[in-house]
Design an enzyme around this catalytic site. Structure first.
Site, mmCIF file in Angstrom:
data_model
loop_
_atom_site.group_PDB
_atom_site.id
_atom_site.type_symbol
_atom_site.label_atom_id
_atom_site.label_comp_id
_atom_site.label_asym_id
_atom_site.label_seq_id
_atom_site.Cartn_x
_atom_site.Cartn_y
_atom_site.Cartn_z
ATOM 1 N N LYS A 1 0.818 -1.214 0.000
ATOM 2 C CA LYS A 1 0.000 0.000 0.000
ATOM 3 C C LYS A 1 0.851 1.263 0.000
ATOM 4 O O LYS A 1 1.818 1.369 0.733
ATOM 5 C CB LYS A 1 -0.898 -0.005 1.242
ATOM 6 C CG LYS A 1 -1.981 1.035 1.227
ATOM 7 C CD LYS A 1 -3.168 0.555 2.042
ATOM 8 C CE LYS A 1 -4.314 1.520 2.014
ATOM 9 N NZ LYS A 1 -4.799 1.883 0.705
ATOM 10 N N GLY B 1 6.507 0.832 5.716
ATOM 11 C CA GLY B 1 7.375 -0.130 5.036
ATOM 12 C C GLY B 1 7.455 0.114 3.539
ATOM 13 O O GLY B 1 8.527 0.048 2.932
ATOM 14 N N CYS B 2 6.317 0.425 2.937
ATOM 15 C CA CYS B 2 6.276 0.647 1.487
ATOM 16 C C CYS B 2 6.996 1.938 1.112
ATOM 17 O O CYS B 2 7.653 2.004 0.071
ATOM 18 C CB CYS B 2 4.831 0.664 0.998
ATOM 19 S SG CYS B 2 3.992 -0.909 1.330
ATOM 20 N N THR B 3 6.882 2.938 1.972
ATOM 21 C CA THR B 3 7.591 4.203 1.727
ATOM 22 C C THR B 3 9.096 3.977 1.820
ATOM 23 O O THR B 3 9.850 4.397 0.940
ATOM 24 C CB THR B 3 7.129 5.280 2.733
ATOM 25 O OG1 THR B 3 5.728 5.497 2.544
ATOM 26 C CG2 THR B 3 7.876 6.582 2.541
ATOM 27 N N GLY C 1 10.289 2.017 -1.256
ATOM 28 C CA GLY C 1 10.320 2.879 -2.433
ATOM 29 C C GLY C 1 11.469 3.873 -2.384
ATOM 30 O O GLY C 1 12.135 4.123 -3.389
#
Length: 157
Positions: free
Chosen positions: A39, A44-46, A49
């Site tokens: 998401k 974690g995704c930030t 990325g």
């Protein structure tokens, strides 16, 4: 049919940020890192990325394209990409077609609740469209460095 290591990845077409349509066929001649994440705008995704963003020049130096994929909308992706300054495109997979092709939808648990979600996974495809390496159930720390090392090694081969 899902992907497997050392087998060609079937061509796909998907809507991405910047008004782009991404096809694997158009990327022939370059290595491709396709990373799936749960998401936009989550910690974690930030972090993941940002890792790909910070190493983007190193990936480009070894002829490797980076593409992020999640089930978020293109609008959410555009905001996430702009906010984080990502130099690569993000694919919106609302239909889960790519997620199914790469077999990344898994049963997950959060606070005792079960749901079907994206298993953080990364795939390295060579310049001929063959899957050379996969990472499933990814833990973010150190992951981008491992993918970069694999892309560098593959580029030398």
């Amino acid at each position: 049919m899902t992907v497997s290591v050392d087998q060609p990845v079937a061509d796909f077409t998907a809507a991405a940020t910047s008004g782009q349509t991404v096809t694997l066929a158009a990327l022939k001649g370059r290595q491709v890192v396709v990373y799936f994440y749960p998401k936009d705008n989550t910690p974690g995704c930030t972090t993941q990325g940002q890792g790909f963003r910070d190493q983007y020049d190193a990936f480009k130096a070894v002829n490797t394209e980076v593409i992020g994929v999640s089930r978020d909308s293109l609008k959410t992706h555009e905001n996430f990409k702009a906010k984080q300054g990502f130099p690569f495109e993000l694919i919106s997979d609302k239909t889960e077609e790519l997620c199914e092709h790469f077999d990344v939808i898994k049963l997950k648990k959060l606070y005792g609740k079960e749901y079907m979600g994206v298993d953080r996974s990364t795939f390295l495809i060579d310049k001929d469209g063959v899957l050379r390496q996969e990472w499933r159930g990814v833990k973010v720390p150190g992951h981008v460095d491992a993918v970069l090392a694999a892309a560098q090694a593959l580029n030398k081969g």
